[in-house]
Design a protein around this motif. Structure first.
Motif, PDB file in Angstrom:
ATOM      1  N   MET A 187       0.836  -1.196   0.000  1.00 10.11           N
ATOM      2  CA  MET A 187       0.000   0.000   0.000  1.00 10.11           C
ATOM      3  C   MET A 187       0.874   1.250   0.000  1.00 10.11           C
ATOM      4  SD  MET A 187      -2.965   1.057   2.746  1.00 10.11           S
ATOM      5  CE  MET A 187      -3.908   2.567   2.521  1.00 10.11           C
ATOM      6  N   TYR A 188       0.531   2.195  -0.854  1.00 11.74           N
ATOM      7  CA  TYR A 188       1.317   3.415  -0.969  1.00 11.74           C
ATOM      8  C   TYR A 188       1.047   4.364   0.197  1.00 11.74           C
ATOM      9  CZ  TYR A 188       2.227   2.034  -5.819  1.00 11.74           C
ATOM     10  OH  TYR A 188       2.620   1.367  -6.935  1.00 11.74           O
ATOM     11  N   SER A 189       2.071   5.099   0.584  1.00 17.43           N
ATOM     12  CA  SER A 189       1.894   6.152   1.568  1.00 17.43           C
ATOM     13  C   SER A 189       1.416   7.412   0.868  1.00 17.43           C
ATOM     14  CB  SER A 189       3.212   6.438   2.294  1.00 17.43           C
ATOM     15  OG  SER A 189       3.643   5.293   3.002  1.00 17.43           O
ATOM     16  N   ASN A 190       0.534   8.150   1.532  1.00 15.70           N
ATOM     17  CA  ASN A 190       0.094   9.414   0.964  1.00 15.70           C
ATOM     18  C   ASN A 190       1.182  10.474   1.111  1.00 15.70           C
ATOM     19  OD1 ASN A 190      -2.502   8.659   0.110  1.00 15.70           O
ATOM     20  ND2 ASN A 190      -3.309   8.893   2.176  1.00 15.70           N
ATOM     21  N   ILE A 191       1.204  11.403   0.173  1.00 22.72           N
ATOM     22  CA  ILE A 191       2.078  12.565   0.247  1.00 22.72           C
ATOM     23  C   ILE A 191       1.312  13.609   1.044  1.00 22.72           C
ATOM     24  CG2 ILE A 191       3.330  14.307  -1.066  1.00 22.72           C
ATOM     25  CD1 ILE A 191       3.157  12.281  -3.469  1.00 22.72           C
ATOM     26  N   LEU A 192       1.662  13.762   2.301  1.00 18.14           N
ATOM     27  CA  LEU A 192       0.882  14.588   3.218  1.00 18.14           C
ATOM     28  C   LEU A 192       1.268  16.054   3.077  1.00 18.14           C
ATOM     29  CD1 LEU A 192      -1.257  14.261   5.487  1.00 18.14           C
ATOM     30  CD2 LEU A 192       0.635  14.239   7.118  1.00 18.14           C
ATOM     31  N   ARG A 193       0.347  16.832   2.554  1.00 16.97           N
ATOM     32  CA  ARG A 193       0.559  18.266   2.409  1.00 16.97           C
ATOM     33  C   ARG A 193      -0.523  19.018   3.170  1.00 16.97           C
ATOM     34  NH1 ARG A 193       5.040  17.402   1.016  1.00 16.97           N
ATOM     35  NH2 ARG A 193       5.123  18.428   3.042  1.00 16.97           N
ATOM     36  N   HIS A 194      -0.796  18.542   4.364  1.00 14.03           N
ATOM     37  CA  HIS A 194      -1.776  19.155   5.255  1.00 14.03           C
ATOM     38  C   HIS A 194      -1.108  20.269   6.063  1.00 14.03           C
ATOM     39  CE1 HIS A 194      -5.562  16.571   5.611  1.00 14.03           C
ATOM     40  NE2 HIS A 194      -4.933  16.151   4.532  1.00 14.03           N
ATOM     41  N   SER A 220      11.646  20.987  -3.436  1.00 12.95           N
ATOM     42  CA  SER A 220      11.406  19.810  -4.285  1.00 12.95           C
ATOM     43  C   SER A 220      10.031  19.205  -4.015  1.00 12.95           C
ATOM     44  CB  SER A 220      12.491  18.756  -4.049  1.00 12.95           C
ATOM     45  OG  SER A 220      12.569  18.398  -2.678  1.00 12.95           O
ATOM     46  N   ASP A 221       9.582  19.244  -2.752  1.00  9.87           N
ATOM     47  CA  ASP A 221       8.249  18.747  -2.415  1.00  9.87           C
ATOM     48  C   ASP A 221       7.171  19.626  -3.036  1.00  9.87           C
ATOM     49  OD1 ASP A 221       9.139  16.606  -0.624  1.00  9.87           O
ATOM     50  OD2 ASP A 221       9.738  18.215   0.723  1.00  9.87           O
ATOM     51  N   ILE A 222       7.425  20.924  -3.101  1.00  7.14           N
ATOM     52  CA  ILE A 222       6.472  21.837  -3.721  1.00  7.14           C
ATOM     53  C   ILE A 222       6.344  21.533  -5.206  1.00  7.14           C
ATOM     54  CG2 ILE A 222       5.931  24.256  -4.188  1.00  7.14           C
ATOM     55  CD1 ILE A 222       5.789  23.399  -1.208  1.00  7.14           C
ATOM     56  N   LEU A 223       7.472  21.327  -5.871  1.00  6.60           N
ATOM     57  CA  LEU A 223       7.439  21.010  -7.304  1.00  6.60           C
ATOM     58  C   LEU A 223       6.712  19.690  -7.555  1.00  6.60           C
ATOM     59  CD1 LEU A 223      11.085  22.060  -8.271  1.00  6.60           C
ATOM     60  CD2 LEU A 223       8.966  23.294  -8.767  1.00  6.60           C
ATOM     61  N   VAL A 282       4.376  28.355  -4.365  1.00  7.07           N
ATOM     62  CA  VAL A 282       2.983  27.913  -4.476  1.00  7.07           C
ATOM     63  C   VAL A 282       2.116  29.013  -5.076  1.00  7.07           C
ATOM     64  CG1 VAL A 282       0.931  27.233  -3.173  1.00  7.07           C
ATOM     65  CG2 VAL A 282       3.149  26.244  -2.598  1.00  7.07           C
ATOM     66  N   ARG A 283       2.292  30.228  -4.596  1.00  7.44           N
ATOM     67  CA  ARG A 283       1.455  31.330  -5.072  1.00  7.44           C
ATOM     68  C   ARG A 283       1.727  31.639  -6.547  1.00  7.44           C
ATOM     69  NH1 ARG A 283      -1.152  33.853  -0.891  1.00  7.44           N
ATOM     70  NH2 ARG A 283      -1.373  35.848  -1.967  1.00  7.44           N
ATOM     71  N   ALA A 284       2.990  31.561  -6.948  1.00  5.91           N
ATOM     72  CA  ALA A 284       3.322  31.786  -8.354  1.00  5.91           C
ATOM     73  C   ALA A 284       2.710  30.700  -9.244  1.00  5.91           C
ATOM     74  CB  ALA A 284       4.843  31.822  -8.536  1.00  5.91           C
ATOM     75  N   ALA A 285       2.747  29.474  -8.772  1.00  7.19           N
ATOM     76  CA  ALA A 285       2.184  28.370  -9.551  1.00  7.19           C
ATOM     77  C   ALA A 285       0.681  28.529  -9.731  1.00  7.19           C
ATOM     78  CB  ALA A 285       2.501  27.042  -8.869  1.00  7.19           C
ATOM     79  N   MET A 286      -0.016  28.888  -8.654  1.00  7.59           N
ATOM     80  CA  MET A 286      -1.466  29.033  -8.760  1.00  7.59           C
ATOM     81  C   MET A 286      -1.831  30.189  -9.699  1.00  7.59           C
ATOM     82  SD  MET A 286      -2.610  26.521  -7.097  1.00  7.59           S
ATOM     83  CE  MET A 286      -1.070  25.620  -7.396  1.00  7.59           C
ATOM     84  N   LYS A 287      -1.074  31.266  -9.640  1.00  8.33           N
ATOM     85  CA  LYS A 287      -1.325  32.382 -10.539  1.00  8.33           C
ATOM     86  C   LYS A 287      -1.144  31.952 -11.988  1.00  8.33           C
ATOM     87  CE  LYS A 287       0.099  37.147 -11.534  1.00  8.33           C
ATOM     88  NZ  LYS A 287       1.009  38.269 -11.139  1.00  8.33           N
TER      89      LYS A 287
END
Length: 384
Positions: free
Chosen positions: A1-8, A345-348, A274-279
């Motif tokens: 079972m895969y682990s989730n990438i937790l970005r909470h 790297s986690d953000i990318l 993150v903000r640049a990516a969403m824009k």
């Protein structure tokens, strides 16, 4: 079972070094070994708080530390001011009202910060205010309140204590408790401090201790005078979360190796990515750049997409786990946590998977637009 990438926005990922530290053999909380561990570790946390005061460790979640800050400083019938800009500001309101305190609530629309002008105007007609409670980082909206400026206003406009909830940001943002005039500062283990839930941190100014000593609180488990007495012995009044304190020592190793100024800069960088990516993806963010949190970004639902279905798809298909909105923002935003053991790297990686999910939902965007924008921010930061 895969682990989730937790970005909470909490709990957050735990470094392997911290996990290994917590697997050490348990020791007695009344032993010489524990006294050494306690004193060394709490001293190492002081620079993160920007204080020379003792760091008290409560075997609890952050909410218990908030309640401790309230019940140790205020008595039933006394008046307080609570600044609420979201769900966790409302926590302070609920705690105060539950204990019979008269709370004057300065409410701002969700997505807005409380400015120094807002607070000064609100305090102007009030008198006999015992304490002002403020959330530094509002997890439900991704807002970082200007705590330094708010502390100055409280000092100028009242004799009240200034008490700050730093649960979702301490360890990832600058804070100078002593210099700014914060009287009580609290945080929790499961956010930027890179630990599992179960440990709370409280630091108290000399000024606040005088109030606490006169307050005669009815609290037993949350009696801060008891924690202070035992901290002087290098212990806690009750059985502490010993394994988490082992982990805290390892977390301090990581922060010290990086350098705390660099830790703060990394969180700022991830926020900007993150903000640049969403824009670039034409996806809105809830907050203005001026008050945007370095530890969590509240992102609007992409146009034409059912947010609940989208988040469920990201988790099932790509094992990418975000938190949804709270209260009035439920179904309208999702919350991208980027604090603690999280790196560019986690953000990318997360942005890449968001783009994959958007393609699955036939959302129109230029392929790799978000990744390119985030990468550009990252590469420009490396040149500085």
């Amino acid at each position: 079972m895969y682990s989730n990438i937790l970005r909470h926005p909490g709990p957050t990922p735990i470094p392997k070094k911290v996990q290994l530290a917590m697997s050490q053999d348990i020791i007695s909380h009344r032993s010489e070994e524990f006294v050494k561990l306690f004193r060394e570790t709490t001293n190492r946390v002081k620079p993160i708080f920007g204080t020379k005061q003792e760091i008290l460790l409560l075997p609890s979640g952050g909410t218990a530390a908030l309640e401790a800050a309230v019940v140790n400083t205020v008595s039933p019938g006394e008046e307080v001011v609570v600044v609420s800009i979201g769900a966790f500001g409302d926590y302070f309101v609920s705690i105060c009202e539950k204990h019979g305190f008269h709370a004057h609530v300065l409410r701002k629309p969700w997505g807005e910060a409380c400015t120094s002008e807002d607070l000064a105007t609100f305090l102007e007609p009030l008198s006999n205010i015992k304490a002002v409670f403020v959330t530094y980082n509002e997890t439900s909206t991704g807002i970082l309140n200007p705590v330094k400026e708010l502390a100055k206003v409280v000092r100028e406009k009242s004799d009240a204590l200034f008490i700050v909830d730093g649960v979702s940001c301490i360890g990832g943002v600058p804070v100078k408790m002593d210099q700014w005039g914060i009287d009580i500062l609290v945080t929790g283990s499961q956010k930027a401090m890179m630990l599992p839930p179960g440990l709370a941190f409280v630091s108290v100014s000399d000024r606040a201790w005088k109030v606490i000593e006169e307050n005669k609180t009815s609290a037993y488990y949350l009696n801060l005078l008891s924690y202070r007495e035992w901290a002087q012995k290098g212990m806690t009044p009750n059985t502490p979360a010993i394994t988490l304190i082992y982990g805290l020592s390892a977390a301090c190793d990581l922060i010290e190796a990086e350098g705390f100024d660099q830790t703060v800069a990394r969180h700022e960088l991830m926020k900007d990515m993150v903000r640049a990516a969403m824009k670039a993806l034409s996806i809105g963010v809830l907050t203005s750049d001026e008050y945007a949190s370095p530890t969590i970004t509240a992102i609007m639902a992409p146009e034409g997409i059912n947010l609940s279905q989208f988040l469920g798809h990201l988790k099932k298909q790509y094992h990418l786990d975000f938190a949804g909105g709270l209260g009035e923002l439920q179904g309208k935003i999702f919350r991208f946590g980027h604090m603690g053991y999280c790196f560019p790297s986690d953000i990318l990686q997360a942005i890449s998977l968001i783009e994959a999910g958007l393609q699955d939902f036939n959302y129109s965007f230029e392929p790799a637009a978000g990744i390119s924008a985030a990468q550009k921010v990252f590469l420009e930061a490396q040149k500085k």
